[in-house]
Design an enzyme around this catalytic site. Structure first.
Site, short mmCIF file in Angstrom:
data_model
loop_
_atom_site.label_atom_id
_atom_site.label_comp_id
_atom_site.label_asym_id
_atom_site.label_seq_id
_atom_site.Cartn_x
_atom_site.Cartn_y
_atom_site.Cartn_z
N SER A 168 22.75 44.97 19.52
CA SER A 168 23.79 45.55 20.38
C SER A 168 24.25 46.91 19.84
O SER A 168 23.43 47.82 19.72
CB SER A 168 24.96 44.55 20.51
N HIS A 192 22.84 38.72 26.48
CA HIS A 192 23.14 39.61 25.36
C HIS A 192 23.67 38.83 24.15
O HIS A 192 24.61 38.05 24.27
CB HIS A 192 24.19 40.63 25.82
N ASP A 227 20.13 40.11 30.33
CA ASP A 227 21.04 41.07 29.72
C ASP A 227 21.26 42.27 30.65
O ASP A 227 20.31 42.83 31.21
CB ASP A 227 20.46 41.55 28.39
#
Length: 308
Positions: free
Chosen positions: A131, A262, A230
């Protein structure tokens, strides 16, 4: 300044303050198996500089969530992991996180700590993160490409897990959202101005790196992992495609985890997909040599190697 080292059955760990002026710290994880083998040139292990996720405004190298992942990565890969506790927005707006991340790479690559000096191979340095941490990996690699002081750093590979990139133009995965996204695009739109204290918008090249910068990255090998549900999936596809088309990175691996969203691999109750993704990361780190990947017809999946 170091804390007393702790030891589990598989990994030893200790904390270090690497910059007393800023307070930037790291947590080191060293595979017990590596310690048991002793130190010779043949037994030296990879060094992974790991940047945690959390949207640049949450998380810590010392939190249970990211401690558990870094510890598992060290144990599975037989590597020394330097987990970086960079400073967070909004108290420390972007670019502070990038500066801390760069300082941590320079510190790690100096091999001044005994664990690093004794156990790690200077030619097998990896940058890894998920991320926001994946975004940091890119920006640190871009800085390394442009910086003369980084020429002595032997970065063998970059590992970007569901990297956080964004921009002003919607990608297909950001508009066709029938499965209920973990994060709404409208909320993501407001995040970067908040993280930069209003100094930058979603067209910031640190958030939306241009093709030319990605294609010019000096990178021996790269692994980009995306999750099929995601929101930022297609930006990961595009990033991997640009790396491959740039022909500066000798091997690009793109892995897609089907049915996942995610950050799924951080969930302590994550199932087989998280195990498979870790297997791919470990294989990528420990595999020697390069496997060139031929272009495919679909430019979005030009480097697509496998789906989990």
């Amino acid at each position: 300044m170091a804390s007393k080292a702790t030891k589990s059955s598989t990994v030893a760990a200790k904390n270090l303050v690497i910059d007393p002026d800023t307070g930037v710290s790291v947590r080191l994880f060293l595979s017990v198996q590596a310690i048991a083998k002793g130190t010779t040139d043949k037994t030296k292990i990879p060094l992974i500089v790991y940047y945690h996720g959390g949207a640049f405004c949450s998380g810590s190298a010392f939190s249970k969530l990211f401690h558990r992942y870094a510890e598992s990565l060290s144990a599975r890969a037989g590597a020394l992991v330097v987990s970086v506790d960079y400073r967070l927005a909004p108290e420390h707006p972007i670019p502070v996180a990038y500066d801390d991340a760069w300082a941590a790479l320079l510190w790690a690559s100096s091999f001044s700590d005994p664990w690093l000096a004794e156990h790690t191979d200077p030619k097998r340095v990896f940058l890894a993160g998920e991320s926001a941490g994946g975004n940091i990996v890119h920006n640190v690699a871009a800085r390394a490409t442009a910086s003369p002081e980084s020429h002595a750093i032997g970065i063998e590979g970059t590992i970007l897990l569901q990297p956080f990139f964004w921009g002003t133009e919607r990608q297909p995965s950001e508009t066709d959202r029938d499965d209920g996204p973990a994060f709404a695009p409208e909320w993501i739109d407001t995040l970067w101005p908040f993280l930069t204290a209003g100094e930058a918008g979603n067209d910031d090249p640190r958030l939306d790196p241009p093709a030319g910068q990605v294609m010019a990255l000096h990178c021996q090998r790269a692994l980009i992992a995306v999750a099929s549900k995601d929101l930022v999936r297609d930006r990961g596809y595009r990033y991997a495609t640009w790396l491959r088309l740039g022909d500066r990175c000798r091997e690009v691996t793109l892995v897609e985890s089907k049915g996942e969203d995610h950050g799924f691999h951080l969930n302590p109750r994550a199932g087989a997909s998280a195990v498979k993704l870790m297997d791919r990361v470990v294989d990528f780190i420990n595999r020697r040599g390069h496997r060139p990947i031929a272009a495919a017809v679909d430019p979005r999946r030009v480097v697509l190697k496998s789906r989990l």
